[in-house]
Scaffold this motif. Structure first.
Motif, PDB file in Angstrom:
ATOM      1  N   ARG A 198      29.314  55.234  34.365  1.00  0.00           N
ATOM      2  CA  ARG A 198      27.868  55.040  34.239  1.00  0.00           C
ATOM      3  C   ARG A 198      27.410  55.350  32.813  1.00  0.00           C
ATOM      4  N   TYR A 199      27.881  56.448  32.251  1.00  0.00           N
ATOM      5  CA  TYR A 199      27.460  56.873  30.919  1.00  0.00           C
ATOM      6  C   TYR A 199      27.852  55.847  29.849  1.00  0.00           C
ATOM      7  N   TYR A 200      29.071  55.328  29.940  1.00  0.00           N
ATOM      8  CA  TYR A 200      29.555  54.392  28.924  1.00  0.00           C
ATOM      9  C   TYR A 200      29.343  52.926  29.310  1.00  0.00           C
ATOM     10  N   LYS A 201      28.664  52.711  30.438  1.00  0.00           N
ATOM     11  CA  LYS A 201      28.317  51.358  30.897  1.00  0.00           C
ATOM     12  C   LYS A 201      29.554  50.465  31.059  1.00  0.00           C
ATOM     13  N   VAL A 202      30.549  51.016  31.735  1.00  0.00           N
ATOM     14  CA  VAL A 202      31.730  50.247  32.123  1.00  0.00           C
ATOM     15  C   VAL A 202      31.908  50.410  33.630  1.00  0.00           C
ATOM     16  N   LYS A 203      32.765  49.609  34.212  1.00  0.00           N
ATOM     17  CA  LYS A 203      33.016  49.707  35.649  1.00  0.00           C
ATOM     18  C   LYS A 203      34.097  50.747  35.911  1.00  0.00           C
ATOM     19  N   THR A 204      33.998  51.413  37.052  1.00  0.00           N
ATOM     20  CA  THR A 204      35.049  52.369  37.403  1.00  0.00           C
ATOM     21  C   THR A 204      36.392  51.658  37.505  1.00  0.00           C
ATOM     22  N   ALA A 205      36.357  50.397  37.942  1.00  0.00           N
ATOM     23  CA  ALA A 205      37.600  49.615  38.026  1.00  0.00           C
ATOM     24  C   ALA A 205      38.224  49.428  36.643  1.00  0.00           C
ATOM     25  N   ASP A 206      37.387  49.354  35.594  1.00  0.00           N
ATOM     26  CA  ASP A 206      37.920  49.238  34.232  1.00  0.00           C
ATOM     27  C   ASP A 206      38.637  50.520  33.817  1.00  0.00           C
ATOM     28  N   LEU A 207      38.096  51.662  34.241  1.00  0.00           N
ATOM     29  CA  LEU A 207      38.708  52.942  33.882  1.00  0.00           C
ATOM     30  C   LEU A 207      40.067  53.125  34.551  1.00  0.00           C
ATOM     31  N   THR A 208      40.233  52.538  35.719  1.00  0.00           N
ATOM     32  CA  THR A 208      41.505  52.670  36.430  1.00  0.00           C
ATOM     33  C   THR A 208      42.393  51.448  36.237  1.00  0.00           C
ATOM     34  N   GLY A 209      41.887  50.431  35.561  1.00  0.00           N
ATOM     35  CA  GLY A 209      42.627  49.184  35.377  1.00  0.00           C
ATOM     36  C   GLY A 209      43.560  49.207  34.184  1.00  0.00           C
ATOM     37  N   LYS A 210      44.106  48.045  33.880  1.00  0.00           N
ATOM     38  CA  LYS A 210      45.121  47.918  32.836  1.00  0.00           C
ATOM     39  C   LYS A 210      44.563  47.539  31.466  1.00  0.00           C
ATOM     40  N   ARG A 211      43.272  47.194  31.399  1.00  0.00           N
ATOM     41  CA  ARG A 211      42.694  46.755  30.114  1.00  0.00           C
ATOM     42  C   ARG A 211      42.847  47.838  29.049  1.00  0.00           C
ATOM     43  N   ARG A 212      43.106  47.384  27.823  1.00  0.00           N
ATOM     44  CA  ARG A 212      43.339  48.332  26.740  1.00  0.00           C
ATOM     45  C   ARG A 212      42.360  48.142  25.594  1.00  0.00           C
ATOM     46  N   HIS A 213      41.219  47.548  25.869  1.00  0.00           N
ATOM     47  CA  HIS A 213      40.204  47.361  24.831  1.00  0.00           C
ATOM     48  C   HIS A 213      39.557  48.705  24.497  1.00  0.00           C
ATOM     49  N   GLN A 214      39.177  48.863  23.249  1.00  0.00           N
ATOM     50  CA  GLN A 214      38.554  50.104  22.783  1.00  0.00           C
ATOM     51  C   GLN A 214      37.349  50.486  23.636  1.00  0.00           C
ATOM     52  N   GLN A 215      36.594  49.487  24.074  1.00  0.00           N
ATOM     53  CA  GLN A 215      35.398  49.718  24.883  1.00  0.00           C
ATOM     54  C   GLN A 215      35.744  50.456  26.182  1.00  0.00           C
ATOM     55  N   VAL A 216      36.950  50.281  26.673  1.00  0.00           N
ATOM     56  CA  VAL A 216      37.382  50.904  27.924  1.00  0.00           C
ATOM     57  C   VAL A 216      38.327  52.074  27.669  1.00  0.00           C
ATOM     58  N   THR A 217      39.136  51.971  26.632  1.00  0.00           N
ATOM     59  CA  THR A 217      40.155  52.982  26.371  1.00  0.00           C
ATOM     60  C   THR A 217      39.557  54.356  26.090  1.00  0.00           C
ATOM     61  N   ARG A 218      38.577  54.427  25.213  1.00  0.00           N
ATOM     62  CA  ARG A 218      37.995  55.737  24.864  1.00  0.00           C
ATOM     63  C   ARG A 218      37.334  56.396  26.080  1.00  0.00           C
ATOM     64  N   PRO A 219      36.480  55.700  26.846  1.00  0.00           N
ATOM     65  CA  PRO A 219      35.920  56.325  28.043  1.00  0.00           C
ATOM     66  C   PRO A 219      37.011  56.772  29.040  1.00  0.00           C
ATOM     67  N   ARG A 220      38.081  55.988  29.163  1.00  0.00           N
ATOM     68  CA  ARG A 220      39.181  56.360  30.064  1.00  0.00           C
ATOM     69  C   ARG A 220      39.828  57.657  29.588  1.00  0.00           C
ATOM     70  N   GLN A 221      40.058  57.767  28.291  1.00  0.00           N
ATOM     71  CA  GLN A 221      40.661  58.983  27.745  1.00  0.00           C
ATOM     72  C   GLN A 221      39.737  60.184  27.935  1.00  0.00           C
ATOM     73  N   ILE A 222      38.450  59.967  27.756  1.00  0.00           N
ATOM     74  CA  ILE A 222      37.476  61.040  27.970  1.00  0.00           C
ATOM     75  C   ILE A 222      37.490  61.470  29.433  1.00  0.00           C
ATOM     76  N   ALA A 223      37.538  60.506  30.338  1.00  0.00           N
ATOM     77  CA  ALA A 223      37.572  60.823  31.767  1.00  0.00           C
ATOM     78  C   ALA A 223      38.835  61.614  32.116  1.00  0.00           C
ATOM     79  N   MET A 224      39.962  61.244  31.539  1.00  0.00           N
ATOM     80  CA  MET A 224      41.204  61.989  31.781  1.00  0.00           C
ATOM     81  C   MET A 224      41.086  63.414  31.252  1.00  0.00           C
ATOM     82  N   HIS A 225      40.493  63.558  30.087  1.00  0.00           N
ATOM     83  CA  HIS A 225      40.272  64.879  29.490  1.00  0.00           C
ATOM     84  C   HIS A 225      39.403  65.740  30.414  1.00  0.00           C
ATOM     85  N   LEU A 226      38.314  65.147  30.899  1.00  0.00           N
ATOM     86  CA  LEU A 226      37.429  65.877  31.815  1.00  0.00           C
ATOM     87  C   LEU A 226      38.138  66.213  33.123  1.00  0.00           C
TER      88      LEU A 226
END
Length: 94
Positions: free
Chosen positions: A12-40
Motif C-alpha cells: 500500500r505504501y509503495y503503491k504496488v500489488k502484494t502479488a508483485d512483492l511475492t512474484g518474480k519481477r525484478r524491476h526497481q519499482q518492486v525490488t526495493r519495496p520487496r527488500q524493505i518488506a523482508m527487512h521488516l
C-alpha cells in the motif's frame, strides 16, 4: 505483526500489488519495496530466513539475507529511507 500485514502495508505504501512483492519481477519499482518488506519481516517477526523466503514467493534464504543487508547498508547513508522504514514500523504496530 504477521508477514501478511507487512506485505499489505508495504504494498500500500509503495503503491504496488502484494502479488508483485511475492512474484518474480525484478524491476526497481518492486525490488526495493520487496527488500524493505523482508527487512521488516526479520525485524518485526520471529520468522527464520527460510520462512521469510517462502512467504516472498519461495525465495532462497540467501536472497532474504542479501535483502536485509542491502537495506541496512542503504539506511546508513539515506535518511529518507530510514524515515520511511520507521513510518512503516509505526503503521504496522498501530
Amino acid at each position: 505483526v504477521s508477514l501478511e500485514q507487512i506485505l499489505q502495508t508495504v504494498a500500500r505504501y509503495y503503491k504496488v500489488k502484494t502479488a508483485d512483492l511475492t512474484g518474480k519481477r525484478r524491476h526497481q519499482q518492486v525490488t526495493r519495496p520487496r527488500q524493505i518488506a523482508m527487512h521488516l519481516a526479520k525485524q518485526l517477526t520471529s520468522k527464520s530466513f527460510p520462512e521469510i523466503g517462502r512467504a516472498f514467493g519461495g525465495r532462497d534464504h540467501t536472497t532474504v539475507l542479501h535483502a536485509i543487508r542491502k537495506i541496512e547498508q542503504l539506511m546508513s547513508d539515506d535518511t529518507q529511507l530510514r524515515e520511511e522504514i520507521e513510518l512503516l514500523k509505526r503503521l504496522l504496530r498501530d
